[in-house]
Scaffold this motif. Structure first.
Motif, PDB file in Angstrom:
ATOM      1  N   ASP A   1      37.523  42.415  32.176  1.00 41.09           N
ATOM      2  CA  ASP A   1      38.079  41.276  32.276  1.00 41.09           C
ATOM      3  C   ASP A   1      39.894  41.891  32.933  1.00 41.09           C
ATOM      4  OD1 ASP A   1      39.601  39.154  31.824  1.00 41.09           O
ATOM      5  OD2 ASP A   1      39.498  37.681  29.854  1.00 41.09           O
ATOM      6  N   ALA A   2      39.914  40.767  34.192  1.00 40.48           N
ATOM      7  CA  ALA A   2      40.700  41.347  35.029  1.00 40.48           C
ATOM      8  C   ALA A   2      42.428  40.828  33.796  1.00 40.48           C
ATOM      9  CB  ALA A   2      41.074  40.559  36.249  1.00 40.48           C
ATOM     10  N   SER A   3      41.830  39.233  33.198  1.00 45.54           N
ATOM     11  CA  SER A   3      43.355  38.871  32.844  1.00 45.54           C
ATOM     12  C   SER A   3      43.878  40.026  31.521  1.00 45.54           C
ATOM     13  CB  SER A   3      43.066  37.390  32.102  1.00 45.54           C
ATOM     14  OG  SER A   3      42.414  37.408  31.083  1.00 45.54           O
ATOM     15  N   MET A   4      42.833  40.401  30.717  1.00 46.52           N
ATOM     16  CA  MET A   4      42.725  40.704  29.455  1.00 46.52           C
ATOM     17  C   MET A   4      43.740  42.244  29.999  1.00 46.52           C
ATOM     18  SD  MET A   4      43.068  41.801  26.173  1.00 46.52           S
ATOM     19  CE  MET A   4      42.415  40.208  25.984  1.00 46.52           C
ATOM     20  N   LEU A   5      43.308  43.214  31.483  1.00 44.50           N
ATOM     21  CA  LEU A   5      43.659  44.519  31.288  1.00 44.50           C
ATOM     22  C   LEU A   5      45.158  44.289  32.001  1.00 44.50           C
ATOM     23  CD1 LEU A   5      43.122  47.251  32.477  1.00 44.50           C
ATOM     24  CD2 LEU A   5      42.344  46.326  34.544  1.00 44.50           C
TER      25      LEU A   5
ATOM     26  N   LEU B   1      47.311  42.017  30.663  1.00 39.75           N
ATOM     27  CA  LEU B   1      47.825  41.602  29.179  1.00 39.75           C
ATOM     28  C   LEU B   1      48.080  42.648  28.705  1.00 39.75           C
ATOM     29  CD1 LEU B   1      49.430  39.584  27.513  1.00 39.75           C
ATOM     30  CD2 LEU B   1      46.896  40.178  26.366  1.00 39.75           C
ATOM     31  N   LEU B   2      47.552  43.722  29.084  1.00 36.00           N
ATOM     32  CA  LEU B   2      47.501  45.317  28.163  1.00 36.00           C
ATOM     33  C   LEU B   2      48.593  45.725  28.618  1.00 36.00           C
ATOM     34  CD1 LEU B   2      43.523  46.205  26.944  1.00 36.00           C
ATOM     35  CD2 LEU B   2      45.940  45.489  25.632  1.00 36.00           C
ATOM     36  N   MET B   3      48.266  45.644  30.501  1.00 34.68           N
ATOM     37  CA  MET B   3      48.938  46.455  31.332  1.00 34.68           C
ATOM     38  C   MET B   3      50.565  46.000  31.070  1.00 34.68           C
ATOM     39  SD  MET B   3      47.262  47.804  34.616  1.00 34.68           S
ATOM     40  CE  MET B   3      48.524  48.478  35.139  1.00 34.68           C
ATOM     41  N   GLY B   4      50.881  45.165  31.018  1.00 33.11           N
ATOM     42  CA  GLY B   4      51.876  43.846  31.346  1.00 33.11           C
ATOM     43  C   GLY B   4      52.402  44.443  29.779  1.00 33.11           C
ATOM     44  N   LEU B   5      51.862  44.492  28.640  1.00 32.36           N
ATOM     45  CA  LEU B   5      52.643  45.046  27.226  1.00 32.36           C
ATOM     46  C   LEU B   5      53.357  46.774  27.284  1.00 32.36           C
ATOM     47  CD1 LEU B   5      50.349  42.921  24.722  1.00 32.36           C
ATOM     48  CD2 LEU B   5      52.792  42.563  25.513  1.00 32.36           C
TER      49      LEU B   5
ATOM     50  N   MET C   1      56.972  40.315  33.592  1.00 33.22           N
ATOM     51  CA  MET C   1      56.083  41.317  32.974  1.00 33.22           C
ATOM     52  C   MET C   1      55.256  40.521  32.454  1.00 33.22           C
ATOM     53  SD  MET C   1      54.535  44.963  34.047  1.00 33.22           S
ATOM     54  CE  MET C   1      55.979  45.395  35.457  1.00 33.22           C
ATOM     55  N   ILE C   2      55.571  40.657  31.312  1.00 32.31           N
ATOM     56  CA  ILE C   2      55.271  40.570  30.053  1.00 32.31           C
ATOM     57  C   ILE C   2      54.250  38.804  30.041  1.00 32.31           C
ATOM     58  CG2 ILE C   2      55.535  40.107  27.054  1.00 32.31           C
ATOM     59  CD1 ILE C   2      56.961  42.874  27.550  1.00 32.31           C
ATOM     60  N   GLY C   3      55.827  38.331  30.433  1.00 32.44           N
ATOM     61  CA  GLY C   3      55.575  36.431  30.420  1.00 32.44           C
ATOM     62  C   GLY C   3      54.147  36.455  31.073  1.00 32.44           C
ATOM     63  N   PHE C   4      54.364  37.014  32.617  1.00 34.24           N
ATOM     64  CA  PHE C   4      53.778  36.514  34.221  1.00 34.24           C
ATOM     65  C   PHE C   4      51.609  36.847  33.073  1.00 34.24           C
ATOM     66  CE2 PHE C   4      50.451  37.393  36.974  1.00 34.24           C
ATOM     67  CZ  PHE C   4      51.275  36.395  38.558  1.00 34.24           C
ATOM     68  N   GLN C   5      51.882  37.411  32.740  1.00 31.16           N
ATOM     69  CA  GLN C   5      49.943  38.365  32.292  1.00 31.16           C
ATOM     70  C   GLN C   5      50.250  37.509  30.746  1.00 31.16           C
ATOM     71  OE1 GLN C   5      48.941  40.543  34.481  1.00 31.16           O
ATOM     72  NE2 GLN C   5      51.288  40.873  35.113  1.00 31.16           N
ATOM     73  N   LEU C   6      51.170  37.474  29.557  1.00 25.04           N
ATOM     74  CA  LEU C   6      50.498  36.449  29.318  1.00 25.04           C
ATOM     75  C   LEU C   6      50.097  35.280  29.554  1.00 25.04           C
ATOM     76  CD1 LEU C   6      50.297  35.983  26.011  1.00 25.04           C
ATOM     77  CD2 LEU C   6      52.919  35.063  26.086  1.00 25.04           C
TER      78      LEU C   6
END
Length: 371
Positions: free
Chosen positions: A174-178, A180-184, A62-67
């Motif tokens: 920003d969906a990508s930033m959101l 990343l935050l959710m992934g982290l 999850m972290i890798g995909f969102q990053l």
């Protein structure tokens, strides 16, 4: 891009996918990573160690995909898990069928391939039956039943089924930033939950399974979605994800790929049947498990015990083939690859798989008591 360069890129993508899936098979065999085994350990022994392995793998993926999404390396809207139509009943029913079947068949699709690599003729039978059932559910008579029944029950989610995209469409941002935050937060929480257990931390194999399997999923997303993405096909000039069956970027999943692998083998002389990431990933897992089995000297031929054992495995394989396609993924496809995208459909499918597995364990207990 010239046609020759395109073909060379396709070769690179296929070899990279084969290598990544071989690593998956190697690690799975070495560490006994298994979703069904993890659920069984919790239910029958109260042990959460293998479930922590699975949770850590999901967290890392999850972290890798969102990053990678945040960095702009991949487009999260270009996966089969992204469409905004949530076929929740298909995910739930299909997941339950798959979970029930994997208990009867002694493991899910990925475990079946691993067991083939270690000498299980039982798993080879499961592979053929599961692949046949999957193909029939994708394009045959069962596909008609699926489309006219459970696929009809759905709702639309603006922005897509991925939670970050849906929240962004609803509240802005920003969906990508959101993502990343959710992934982290979510992925990091799963990793920390796994590492909080002293028994888990004490074994190298636990770390290898959790981090290694998660990183393989990340690698597959990168191979398919970044390395294999061509903005302009040399002939059609359309954007294309090289060597994929779905036309979108793909990570590991093992229900539909079994059907694709059988189709490729049956129509090998047909020049229109080309190697894809799905097909080579099936072969890669078997090879990786075979290498590890030889290394640790655990390769053993295995056959069915009796008629009941044969029947249970065949029924389990049928349930997995039908259920995996209906749910659009298996314990790896929806459970690791799908959850890494934070897809709501994947969450529903995983819930169905767990419920189905619990039903399978109950049936096994009833058969033991009856025997």
């Amino acid at each position: 891009m010239e046609p020759a360069d395109f073909q060379q890129l396709k070769s690179h993508v296929l070899w990279a996918a084969f290598a990544a899936s071989a690593v998956f098979g190697f690690i799975t065999q070495r560490t006994h990573f298994c979703t069904m085994g993890a659920i069984s350990d919790v239910v029958n022994m109260g042990s959460w160690v293998r479930m922590r392995m699975w949770g850590m793998a999901v967290g890392v993926a999850m972290i890798g995909f969102q990053l990678m999404t945040w960095l702009g390396w991949i487009d999260p809207t270009q996966t089969i898990y992204a469409p905004g139509r949530i076929i929740w009943l298909s995910a739930l029913v299909g997941g339950a069928l798959f979970g029930f079947g994997m208990v009867l068949a002694s493991g899910c699709g990925s475990k079946t391939l691993v067991r083939i690599g270690t000498g299980s003729l039982k798993a080879l039978v499961v592979f053929f039956v599961m692949g046949f059932a999957a193909f029939a559910t994708m394009r045959g008579i069962l596909a008609v039943v699926r489309v006219r029944t459970v696929d009809q029950v759905a709702f639309d989610l603006p922005g897509g089924s991925a939670v970050p995209a849906a929240l962004s469409a609803w509240a802005g941002g920003d969906a990508s930033m959101l993502g990343l935050l959710m992934g982290l937060v979510v992925g990091g929480g799963l990793v920390l939950w796994a590492l909080a257990n002293a028994e888990f931390r004490a074994s190298f194999n636990h770390w290898l399974a959790g981090a290694g399997i998660g990183l393989v999923i990340v690698a597959m997303w990168w191979i398919s979605g970044h390395l294999g993405f061509v903005p302009e096909h040399p002939e059609t000039l359309d954007p294309v994800y090289v060597a994929t069956n779905s036309g979108r970027m793909e990570a590991l999943t093992f229900t539909a790929p079994m059907a694709y692998a059988l189709d490729w083998l049956i129509h090998f002389s047909d020049t229109s049947k080309l190697l894809t990431i799905s097909v080579v990933s099936v072969a890669g897992v078997v090879v990786g498990a075979f290498v590890q089995a030889l290394w640790e000297r655990s390769f053993r031929w295995e056959g069915f015990r009796d008629t009941q054992d044969t029947a249970l495995h065949i029924v389990g394989a049928l349930c997995m083939g039908v259920g995996g396609v209906t749910a659009m993924g298996c314990t790896v496809g929806q459970g690791l690859s799908g959850l890494s995208t934070l897809s709501l459909t994947s969450m529903i499918a995983v819930a169905g798989i767990v419920l189905g597995a619990l039903g399978g364990f109950r049936l096994q207990m009833w058969l033991l008591e009856r025997g």
